[in-house]
Scaffold this active site. Structure first.
Site, PDB file in Angstrom:
ATOM      1  N   LYS A 191      -1.157  -6.157  11.652  1.00  0.00           N
ATOM      2  CA  LYS A 191      -1.961  -5.030  11.165  1.00  0.00           C
ATOM      3  C   LYS A 191      -1.477  -4.660   9.770  1.00  0.00           C
ATOM      4  CE  LYS A 191      -1.853  -0.752  10.833  1.00  0.00           C
ATOM      5  NZ  LYS A 191      -2.484  -0.520   9.500  1.00  0.00           N
ATOM      6  N   GLU A 267      12.096  -2.001   9.411  1.00  0.00           N
ATOM      7  CA  GLU A 267      12.622  -2.093   8.040  1.00  0.00           C
ATOM      8  C   GLU A 267      11.954  -0.978   7.280  1.00  0.00           C
ATOM      9  OE1 GLU A 267      12.984  -6.046   6.430  1.00  0.00           O
ATOM     10  OE2 GLU A 267      12.266  -6.689   8.370  1.00  0.00           O
ATOM     11  N   CYS A 302      10.658  -0.470  -1.672  1.00  0.00           N
ATOM     12  CA  CYS A 302      11.556   0.180  -0.711  1.00  0.00           C
ATOM     13  C   CYS A 302      12.982   0.228  -1.237  1.00  0.00           C
ATOM     14  CB  CYS A 302      11.499  -0.549   0.614  1.00  0.00           C
ATOM     15  SG  CYS A 302      11.766  -2.305   0.440  1.00  0.00           S
ATOM     16  N   GLU A 400      12.889   9.843  -0.668  1.00  0.00           N
ATOM     17  CA  GLU A 400      12.238   8.649  -1.188  1.00  0.00           C
ATOM     18  C   GLU A 400      10.910   9.070  -1.819  1.00  0.00           C
ATOM     19  OE1 GLU A 400      10.566   5.737   1.560  1.00  0.00           O
ATOM     20  OE2 GLU A 400      11.385   4.179   0.275  1.00  0.00           O
TER      21      GLU A 400
HETATM   22  P1  NAD Z   1       3.851   3.907   6.403  1.00  0.00           P
HETATM   23  O1  NAD Z   1       5.005   4.024   7.316  1.00  0.00           O
HETATM   24  O2  NAD Z   1       3.002   5.079   6.178  1.00  0.00           O
HETATM   25  O3  NAD Z   1       2.866   2.756   6.907  1.00  0.00           O
HETATM   26  C1  NAD Z   1       3.333   1.455   7.185  1.00  0.00           C
HETATM   27  C2  NAD Z   1       2.434   0.839   8.221  1.00  0.00           C
HETATM   28  O4  NAD Z   1       2.517   1.619   9.416  1.00  0.00           O
HETATM   29  C3  NAD Z   1       0.952   0.807   7.818  1.00  0.00           C
HETATM   30  O5  NAD Z   1       0.380  -0.404   8.263  1.00  0.00           O
HETATM   31  C4  NAD Z   1       0.382   1.995   8.575  1.00  0.00           C
HETATM   32  O6  NAD Z   1      -0.989   1.864   8.868  1.00  0.00           O
HETATM   33  C5  NAD Z   1       1.215   1.982   9.854  1.00  0.00           C
HETATM   34  N1  NAD Z   1       1.259   3.294  10.502  1.00  0.00           N
HETATM   35  C6  NAD Z   1       1.157   4.510   9.910  1.00  0.00           C
HETATM   36  N2  NAD Z   1       1.196   5.488  10.848  1.00  0.00           N
HETATM   37  C7  NAD Z   1       1.325   4.884  12.053  1.00  0.00           C
HETATM   38  C8  NAD Z   1       1.408   5.355  13.395  1.00  0.00           C
HETATM   39  N3  NAD Z   1       1.374   6.652  13.679  1.00  0.00           N
HETATM   40  N4  NAD Z   1       1.541   4.433  14.377  1.00  0.00           N
HETATM   41  C9  NAD Z   1       1.569   3.122  14.092  1.00  0.00           C
HETATM   42  N5  NAD Z   1       1.476   2.611  12.852  1.00  0.00           N
HETATM   43  C10 NAD Z   1       1.368   3.479  11.835  1.00  0.00           C
HETATM   44  O7  NAD Z   1       4.450   3.315   5.045  1.00  0.00           O
HETATM   45  P2  NAD Z   1       3.662   2.965   3.712  1.00  0.00           P
HETATM   46  O8  NAD Z   1       3.331   4.247   3.032  1.00  0.00           O
HETATM   47  O9  NAD Z   1       2.571   1.983   3.984  1.00  0.00           O
HETATM   48  O10 NAD Z   1       4.784   2.162   2.905  1.00  0.00           O
HETATM   49  C11 NAD Z   1       5.777   2.804   2.222  1.00  0.00           C
HETATM   50  C12 NAD Z   1       7.063   2.794   3.019  1.00  0.00           C
HETATM   51  O11 NAD Z   1       7.417   1.465   3.355  1.00  0.00           O
HETATM   52  C13 NAD Z   1       8.208   3.334   2.219  1.00  0.00           C
HETATM   53  O12 NAD Z   1       8.969   4.214   3.003  1.00  0.00           O
HETATM   54  C14 NAD Z   1       9.021   2.078   1.898  1.00  0.00           C
HETATM   55  O13 NAD Z   1      10.367   2.308   1.655  1.00  0.00           O
HETATM   56  C15 NAD Z   1       8.793   1.258   3.104  1.00  0.00           C
HETATM   57  N6  NAD Z   1       9.077  -0.162   2.846  1.00  0.00           N
HETATM   58  C16 NAD Z   1      10.211  -0.709   3.378  1.00  0.00           C
HETATM   59  C17 NAD Z   1      10.528  -2.041   3.137  1.00  0.00           C
HETATM   60  C18 NAD Z   1      11.768  -2.662   3.730  1.00  0.00           C
HETATM   61  O14 NAD Z   1      11.851  -3.881   3.764  1.00  0.00           O
HETATM   62  N7  NAD Z   1      12.727  -1.906   4.200  1.00  0.00           N
HETATM   63  C19 NAD Z   1       9.678  -2.825   2.355  1.00  0.00           C
HETATM   64  C20 NAD Z   1       8.534  -2.237   1.820  1.00  0.00           C
HETATM   65  C21 NAD Z   1       8.239  -0.900   2.092  1.00  0.00           C
END
Ligand code: NAD
Length: 498
Positions: A191, A267, A302, A400
């Site tokens: 997804k 992650e 991230c 962040e």
């Molecule tokens: P997010 O957590 O809002 O969303 C990530 C994914 O989770 C999306 O596909 C989203 O649709 C899904 N999601 C959102 N709410 C959900 C729920 N209630 N239940 C199930 N799935 C849900 O994050 P984002 O805004 O897309 O990305 C930014 C974040 O990602 C930042 O915190 C960044 O640090 C992190 N990130 C981490 C890494 C790593 O390797 N550690 C790499 C890239 C990004």
């Protein structure tokens, strides 16, 4: 491609036909509900495509397809060499379609097309190739039991792997999960983030063209609280690989507890410190990389080096260097090869970043940027922003922001620098700049981070694990260690006449 002009990229962007349906069991299909959502180009607000809005019903179909494929062995029991050939072909197909893959991410979430074409898309091909090549080179174990006993310890695929990914590196995050999970013999239901689903859908199509059998690689675009939650709670998903925010990573742990105790590999977020010591000889290189570390990909990384700790004796001079670099990195049209930074992913993220910036103007010393920007009067852009003399407890230094906002904090001693760097709920990455080898090793040793880069930032390769400590999560992508997430250890014990 590297000599393309803005007009070349625009004309190629105009020729793309977006894949906008879910990819389930080897076919593009509408969502069961028939619903769609808009995928919007944040650089100009235009709707790129109306994408199938999957929910629990579509996730059920995708998981069932994955399970059927896993059980009949069409992929999970394919000879390793054959599986390798298919994924190598996929790597070749990504390379053959590099321009389109780069454009999909750039249009969908605002990153510079030049970066997408030179970093993200080639990276995706490379990671598929790397895991493909590993498939027939990783051996299992024979345990040292004794005469009359033969104990085989093998790694077996888990079954159906759910992958939920963010929007900042759409193709690469999908690849980091799918390449390793598929190489290990699993079926995958991916997804992608709702802000950027287009490259994952094309990737699934290329995978099918490469010979990944029907049902093995499924993509269900949709929202987190519907499609994402359905994957997290699914009783027939064996493992959930997640990259995204810490808040949602915690939710996936809960979903697992509420359902089938599936393995969850989070992650998550970061607030990575970058420590510059006065004994660093090449302060210009340190400033170049410090700027790259926070402004690359609009700071939507991230592991972005968002906290810059500089030894007080060189702090003012270093701040000047950073201001000069920020001024040279103003945002522009993501399709323009001359642009130094692209668009922020969407309006909400832009507003969130600007809230931090406005707060910071009251508590710290704004020395660069601090404004929302527009290109041709449109779009979601933020000027590269630097705050100096940030208090260690300020939200600028704690939270962040996930945007091009840097906080500079002076330090007086090595101990103080390490203490402040480690005083964070996150522990994804850290950087150290020094020409004193003892200090480099001592400080690296003490920093609580999944990756410590010395005299560079964000060191990363297919060969090395990437992931965090503390609330940055404990999943590891990349390297052979990633197979730990997607396989179970199985013991087969055979008694024989010694
Ligand atoms: P997010 O957590 O809002 O969303 C990530 C994914 O989770 C999306 O596909 C989203 O649709 C899904 N999601 C959102 N709410 C959900 C729920 N209630 N239940 C199930 N799935 C849900 O994050 P984002 O805004 O897309 O990305 C930014 C974040 O990602 C930042 O915190 C960044 O640090 C992190 N990130 C981490 C890494 C790593 O390797 N550690 C790499 C890239 C990004």
């Amino acid at each position: 491609m590297l000599d393309y002009t803005l007009e070349d990229w625009r004309s190629r962007a105009g020729q793309i036909s977006f894949r906008n349906k879910a990819f389930i069991d080897g076919k593009f299909v509408d969502a069961v509900s028939g619903k769609t959502f808009d995928s919007i180009n944040p650089a100009n607000g235009q709707v790129l495509a109306q994408v199938a809005e999957c929910d629990a019903a579509d996730v059920d179909l995708a998981v069932a397809a994955g399970r059927r494929a896993f059980e009949d062995g069409r992929w999970s029991r394919m000879a390793p060499g054959d599986r390798k050939a298919v994924l190598l072909k996929l790597a070749d197909l990504i390379r053959a379609n590099l321009e389109e893959m780069a454009l999909l991410d750039s249009l969908d979430m605002g990153k510079l097309v030049t970066d997408a074409a030179t970093i993200d898309a080639p990276g995706s091909a490379h990671f598929f190739q790397w895991y493909a090549e590993a498939i027939d080179k990783v051996y299992d174990e024979v345990a040292p039991t004794g005469p009359g006993d033969l104990a085989l310890v093998s790694r077996v695929p888990l079954g159906v792997v759910g992958a939920v990914t963010p929007w900042n590196f759409p193709l690469d995050m999908a690849t980091w999960k799918a390449a390793a999970a598929l190489a290990a013999g699993n079926s995958v239901v991916l997804k992608p983030a709702e802000q950027s689903p287009l490259s994952a859908l094309r990737l699934a199509e290329l995978a099918a063209e490469a010979g990944v059998p029907d049902g093995v690689f499924n993509v269900v675009p949709g929202f987190g609280h519907t499609a994402g939650q359905a994957l997290g709670l699914h009783m027939d998903v064996d493992c959930l690989a997640f990259t995204g925010s810490t808040m949602i990573g915690k939710k996936f742990m809960e979903y697992s507890g509420q359902s089938n105790l599936k393995q969850v590999w989070p992650e998550t977020g970061g607030k990575s410190p970058n420590l510059v010591f006065a004994d660093c000889e090449n302060l210009d290189a340190a400033a170049d990389m410090a700027a790259f570390g926070i402004f690359f990909n609009q700071g939507e990384v991230c592991s972005a080096n968002s906290r810059l700790y500089v030894e007080r004796s060189i702090k003012d001079a270093f701040v000047e260097k950073m201001i000069a670099r920020a001024e040279g990195m103003q945002p522009g049209d993501p399709l323009d090869p001359a642009s130094k930074m692209g668009a922020i992913v969407d309006e909400k993220q832009t507003e969130d970043i600007m809230r931090f910036v406005e707060g910071g103007k009251k508590t710290a010393n704004l020395v660069a940027g601090g404004e929302r920007a527009y290109v041709d009067g449109k779009g979601c852009f933020v000027a590269p922003t630097i705050f100096d003399d940030v208090s260690h407890d300020d939200p600028l230094a704690r939270d962040e922001i996930f945007g091009p906002v840097l906080s500079i904090i002076p330090f007086d001693s090595e101990d103080e620098a390490v203490t402040m760097a480690n005083d964070s709920v996150y522990g994804l990455a850290a950087s150290v700049w020094t020409d004193n080898l003892g200090r480099a090793l001592r400080v690296s040793d003490k920093l609580m981070a999944g990756t410590v880069s010395v005299n560079t930032v964000d060191a990363l390769s297919a060969q090395t694990p990437f992931g965090g400590m503390k609330q940055s999560g404990f999943g590891r992508d990349l390297s052979l260690h990633s197979f730990d997430k997607y396989t179970a250890l199985k013991t087969t014990w055979i008694k024989y006449q010694a």
